[in-house]
Scaffold this motif. Structure first.
Motif, mmCIF file in Angstrom:
data_model
loop_
_atom_site.group_PDB
_atom_site.id
_atom_site.type_symbol
_atom_site.label_atom_id
_atom_site.label_comp_id
_atom_site.label_asym_id
_atom_site.label_seq_id
_atom_site.Cartn_x
_atom_site.Cartn_y
_atom_site.Cartn_z
ATOM 1 N N ASP A 11 0.821 -1.213 0.000
ATOM 2 C CA ASP A 11 0.000 0.000 0.000
ATOM 3 C C ASP A 11 0.856 1.264 0.000
ATOM 4 O O ASP A 11 0.481 2.267 -0.603
ATOM 5 C CB ASP A 11 -0.927 0.038 1.227
ATOM 6 C CG ASP A 11 -2.140 -0.874 1.087
ATOM 7 O OD1 ASP A 11 -2.388 -1.383 -0.028
ATOM 8 O OD2 ASP A 11 -2.834 -1.079 2.104
ATOM 9 N N TYR A 12 1.978 1.247 0.688
ATOM 10 C CA TYR A 12 2.778 2.459 0.869
ATOM 11 C C TYR A 12 4.044 2.508 0.021
ATOM 12 O O TYR A 12 4.750 3.516 0.038
ATOM 13 C CB TYR A 12 3.151 2.616 2.347
ATOM 14 C CG TYR A 12 1.951 2.956 3.203
ATOM 15 C CD1 TYR A 12 1.453 4.253 3.234
ATOM 16 C CD2 TYR A 12 1.321 1.979 3.963
ATOM 17 C CE1 TYR A 12 0.345 4.571 4.000
ATOM 18 C CE2 TYR A 12 0.216 2.286 4.735
ATOM 19 C CZ TYR A 12 -0.274 3.584 4.752
ATOM 20 O OH TYR A 12 -1.362 3.894 5.511
ATOM 21 N N SER A 15 4.627 5.462 -2.183
ATOM 22 C CA SER A 15 4.813 6.713 -1.438
ATOM 23 C C SER A 15 6.203 6.793 -0.829
ATOM 24 O O SER A 15 6.483 7.661 -0.012
ATOM 25 C CB SER A 15 3.768 6.823 -0.325
ATOM 26 O OG SER A 15 2.482 6.832 -0.870
ATOM 27 N N ILE A 17 7.502 4.780 1.285
ATOM 28 C CA ILE A 17 7.477 4.362 2.681
ATOM 29 C C ILE A 17 7.691 2.856 2.697
ATOM 30 O O ILE A 17 6.946 2.108 2.065
ATOM 31 C CB ILE A 17 6.136 4.723 3.355
ATOM 32 C CG1 ILE A 17 5.962 6.248 3.362
ATOM 33 C CG2 ILE A 17 6.077 4.154 4.768
ATOM 34 C CD1 ILE A 17 4.586 6.708 3.805
#
Length: 118
Positions: A11-12, A15, A17
């Motif tokens: 999910d990250y 980004s 992350i």
């Protein structure tokens, strides 16, 4: 926890992350002293489970976390890093010894060949 780590990591990831997990083995902490009752024989039972014949140190777990947070681990995403002196590896080998599938190299290779016609 490992599944949640992998989902969060994906999910990250875009980004920038990184999400990883650290899975510690038996670490010499106050919690472990309570678990063993603080007795020498209790510690010996726990230490006997360790391939390196000692408990891990909190600093060894911290070193793994620091590495995962460093640029050296920038391509490590969604990983469950086991820091346990080989306990999981030993368990996997013991399980493999009693299984028709090899955990060391993945599933045992089998091939189907046509039966020779007579």
């Amino acid at each position: 926890m490992v599944g949640l780590t992998k989902v969060a990591a994906l999910d990250y990831a875009q980004s920038n992350i990184r999400v990883n997990a650290v899975c510690p083995g038996i670490i010499d902490t106050a919690m472990m002293q309570r678990f063993t009752g603080g007795a020498a024989d209790g510690r010996e039972v726990v230490i006997a489970q360790e391939p390196v014949e000692r408990m891990g140190k909190p600093e060894e777990i911290a070193a793994a976390v620091v590495w995962l947070c460093s640029e050296a681990a920038s391509f490590v995403i969604g990983h469950a890093m086991v820091v346990d002196s080989g306990q999981v590896a030993r368990s996997a080998l013991a399980l493999a010894a009693h299984s028709p599938r090899s955990l060391v190299g993945g599933p045992c290779l089998t091939t189907k060949r046509p039966r020779p016609s007579h």
